[in-house]
Design an enzyme around this catalytic site. Structure first.
Site, mmCIF file in Angstrom:
data_model
loop_
_atom_site.group_PDB
_atom_site.id
_atom_site.type_symbol
_atom_site.label_atom_id
_atom_site.label_comp_id
_atom_site.label_asym_id
_atom_site.label_seq_id
_atom_site.Cartn_x
_atom_site.Cartn_y
_atom_site.Cartn_z
ATOM 1 N N SER A 10 1.036 6.406 -0.688
ATOM 2 C CA SER A 10 1.075 4.563 0.157
ATOM 3 C C SER A 10 2.278 4.871 0.374
ATOM 4 C CB SER A 10 0.678 3.639 -0.995
ATOM 5 O OG SER A 10 1.257 2.826 -0.863
ATOM 6 N N HIS A 35 -1.554 5.677 3.845
ATOM 7 C CA HIS A 35 -2.225 4.257 2.522
ATOM 8 C C HIS A 35 -1.054 3.351 2.876
ATOM 9 C CE1 HIS A 35 -4.464 2.025 -0.573
ATOM 10 N NE2 HIS A 35 -3.603 1.772 0.106
ATOM 11 N N ASP A 37 -0.397 -0.677 2.913
ATOM 12 C CA ASP A 37 -0.841 -1.894 2.398
ATOM 13 C C ASP A 37 -0.117 -3.165 2.903
ATOM 14 O OD1 ASP A 37 -2.034 -0.780 -0.349
ATOM 15 O OD2 ASP A 37 0.292 0.243 -1.091
ATOM 16 N N MET A 39 -0.078 -7.266 2.819
ATOM 17 C CA MET A 39 0.333 -8.295 2.054
ATOM 18 C C MET A 39 0.214 -9.245 2.730
ATOM 19 S SD MET A 39 1.543 -6.685 -1.694
ATOM 20 C CE MET A 39 1.261 -4.807 -2.373
ATOM 21 N N HIS A 68 -5.040 -1.063 3.459
ATOM 22 C CA HIS A 68 -5.707 -2.085 2.482
ATOM 23 C C HIS A 68 -5.761 -3.150 2.791
ATOM 24 C CE1 HIS A 68 -5.362 -2.668 -2.365
ATOM 25 N NE2 HIS A 68 -5.910 -3.405 -1.464
ATOM 26 N N MET A 70 -4.995 -6.890 1.676
ATOM 27 C CA MET A 70 -5.060 -7.586 0.941
ATOM 28 C C MET A 70 -4.587 -9.098 1.247
ATOM 29 S SD MET A 70 -2.812 -5.447 -2.089
ATOM 30 C CE MET A 70 -2.054 -4.264 -0.982
ATOM 31 N N MET A 139 -8.986 -0.794 -8.041
ATOM 32 C CA MET A 139 -7.852 -1.109 -8.585
ATOM 33 C C MET A 139 -7.997 -0.252 -9.460
ATOM 34 S SD MET A 139 -6.442 -1.632 -4.915
ATOM 35 C CE MET A 139 -4.041 -2.409 -5.830
ATOM 36 N N GLY A 144 -0.561 -6.548 -5.532
ATOM 37 C CA GLY A 144 0.510 -7.047 -5.195
ATOM 38 C C GLY A 144 2.040 -6.107 -5.501
ATOM 39 N N GLY A 147 4.438 0.174 -8.626
ATOM 40 C CA GLY A 147 5.189 0.839 -9.816
ATOM 41 C C GLY A 147 4.897 -0.204 -11.121
ATOM 42 N N ASP A 177 -7.701 3.161 -6.734
ATOM 43 C CA ASP A 177 -5.004 2.816 -6.090
ATOM 44 C C ASP A 177 -4.721 2.317 -6.753
ATOM 45 O OD1 ASP A 177 -3.915 2.101 -4.902
ATOM 46 O OD2 ASP A 177 -4.112 0.854 -3.791
ATOM 47 N N GLY A 178 -3.866 2.481 -7.611
ATOM 48 C CA GLY A 178 -2.403 1.711 -8.301
ATOM 49 C C GLY A 178 -2.513 2.912 -9.679
ATOM 50 N N GLY A 179 -1.310 3.139 -10.536
ATOM 51 C CA GLY A 179 -0.850 3.923 -11.675
ATOM 52 C C GLY A 179 -0.790 5.542 -11.237
ATOM 53 N N SER A 200 4.631 5.032 -6.387
ATOM 54 C CA SER A 200 5.410 5.486 -7.084
ATOM 55 C C SER A 200 5.216 6.517 -7.896
ATOM 56 C CB SER A 200 5.789 4.296 -7.976
ATOM 57 O OG SER A 200 4.804 4.198 -8.454
HETATM 58 C C1 DX5 Z 1 -0.717 -2.446 -5.377
HETATM 59 C C2 DX5 Z 1 -1.866 -1.697 -3.785
HETATM 60 C C3 DX5 Z 1 -1.007 0.191 -4.465
HETATM 61 C C4 DX5 Z 1 0.602 0.604 -4.565
HETATM 62 C C5 DX5 Z 1 0.259 1.621 -5.447
HETATM 63 O O1 DX5 Z 1 -1.402 -3.937 -4.303
HETATM 64 O O2 DX5 Z 1 -2.523 -1.575 -2.537
HETATM 65 O O3 DX5 Z 1 -1.394 0.535 -2.551
HETATM 66 O O4 DX5 Z 1 1.574 0.685 -3.389
HETATM 67 O O5 DX5 Z 1 1.436 1.946 -6.557
HETATM 68 P P1 DX5 Z 1 1.676 2.845 -7.553
HETATM 69 O O6 DX5 Z 1 0.983 3.998 -6.887
HETATM 70 O O7 DX5 Z 1 3.060 2.221 -7.847
HETATM 71 O O8 DX5 Z 1 0.699 1.866 -7.923
HETATM 72 ZN ZN ZN Z 2 -3.080 -0.080 -1.268
#
Ligand code: DX5
Ligand code: ZN
Length: 227
Positions: A10, A35, A37, A39, A68, A70, A139, A144, A147, A177-179, A200
Site C-alpha cells: 500500500s 494497493h 487507498d 479516502m 481501496h 474508503m 480489514m 483511515g 501504522g 488489510d491493516g497491521g 508501514s
Molecule cells: C487503512 C488502509 C490500509 C493501510 C495499511 O485505512 O486501508 O491499506 O495503508 O497500513 P498498514 O499496513 O501500515 O497497517
Molecule cells: Zn487499504
C-alpha cells in the site's frame, strides 16, 4: 506470489516525492499488486489520493492496481477509478447502498470487484454477493491510517470466510488489510487469506521497500494453509 499468497504494497506510507521509484522497487522485489487507498474525508476523516495519482501510477507500473475506496457513495466513484486505470475496485459494504449493482457495473467493464468489511462488520454482510465477487477484503484495522495495530479478531473472521467460500465453491480471494507485518502475515495466510496488504511494514526506516518485501516473503514461505 509466495506459497500462493500475493503481496500488495500500500503506497499510503510511501515517499510520494519518489513514488515511481518506490513502486518500481516493489515491482522488482516481486510485489503482485499496488494497493491504493482512496479516502474522501467523509467515510474516514482523512483525505488521501484521487484520480490523478491513480493515473500517474498507472503510467508507472504494469502491476495490478488494487483500489481501496474508503468513500461514501462508492457507486459514483467506481467508474472514474476504473477509467483512471484501476484493475480491482474494492468498495466498503458499510458505504454501499447498492452493493450488488456496483459489482455488476465493475464486471460490465471487465474489471475485478472486491468488497471490504470493517472490523465491526460481520461476514454475513457479504454472504449474498459472495458468489459474485472476485475478492473480499477483511480489514484488520479501522480504516483511515497506516501504522495501526493488528486487530486479532480478523483471523477467525478470515477463517469463517474461507469456509464459506470453499464450501460454496466460489472464486473470491481473501485479502487482509491493516497491521500486516512479518509476524501477522503468516497468521493471516494460515487462517485462509491469499492476499496481504502492507504499508508501514514495507515503507519504513528499517529498510528499503525491497528488503522489507523480502522479510514479508520469508515470513510467508513456511506457511501451511488451514493450519
Ligand atoms: C487503512 C488502509 C490500509 C493501510 C495499511 O485505512 O486501508 O491499506 O495503508 O497500513 P498498514 O499496513 O501500515 O497497517
Ligand atoms: Zn487499504
Amino acid at each position: 506470489m509466495i506459497n500462493g499468497i500475493k503481496l500488495a504494497p500500500s503506497i499510503l506510507s510511501a515517499d510520494f516525492s519518489r513514488l515511481r521509484e518506490q513502486i518500481q522497487e516493489c515491482e522488482q522485489a516481486g510485489a503482485d499488486y499496488i494497493h491504493i487507498d482512496v479516502m474522501d474525508g467523509r467515510f474516514v476523516p482523512a483525505i488521501s489520493v484521487g484520480l490523478l495519482v491513480v493515473e500517474a501510477i498507472r503510467r508507472s507500473t504494469g502491476l495490478v492496481l488494487d483500489i481501496h475506496l474508503m468513500v461514501v457513495e462508492p457507486e459514483k466513484q467506481a467508474g472514474p477509478f476504473m477509467d483512471a486505470g484501476g484493475d480491482i475496485i474494492n468498495v466498503h459494504v458499510e458505504a454501499a447502498t447498492h452493493l450488488h449493482r456496483i459489482i455488476q457495473d465493475v464486471h460490465q467493464r471487465e474489471k475485478r470487484a472486491g468488497v471490504c468489511l470493517n472490523p465491526g462488520t460481520p461476514v454475513g454482510a457479504v454472504e449474498e454477493v459472495l458468489p459474485e465477487v472476485d475478492q473480499v477484503m477483511v480489514m484488520a484495522v479501522n480504516p483511515g491510517a497506516s501504522g495501526q495495530r493488528f486487530i486479532e479478531s480478523a483471523l477467525p473472521k478470515v477463517a469463517r470466510l474461507r469456509r464459506l467460500i470453499d464450501e460454496g465453491g466460489f472464486r473470491a480471494e481473501i485479502e487482509v488489510d491493516g497491521g500486516v507485518s512479518p509476524e501477522t502475515a503468516p497468521r493471516c495466510a494460515a487462517a485462509g487469506a491469499n492476499v496481504v496488504v502492507a504499508a508501514s511494514a514495507i515503507f519504513n526506516e528499517r529498510g528499503t521497500p525491497g528488503q522489507n518485501i523480502e522479510r514479508l516473503q520469508e515470513s510467508l514461505s513456511g506457511v501451511r494453509r488451514g493450519a
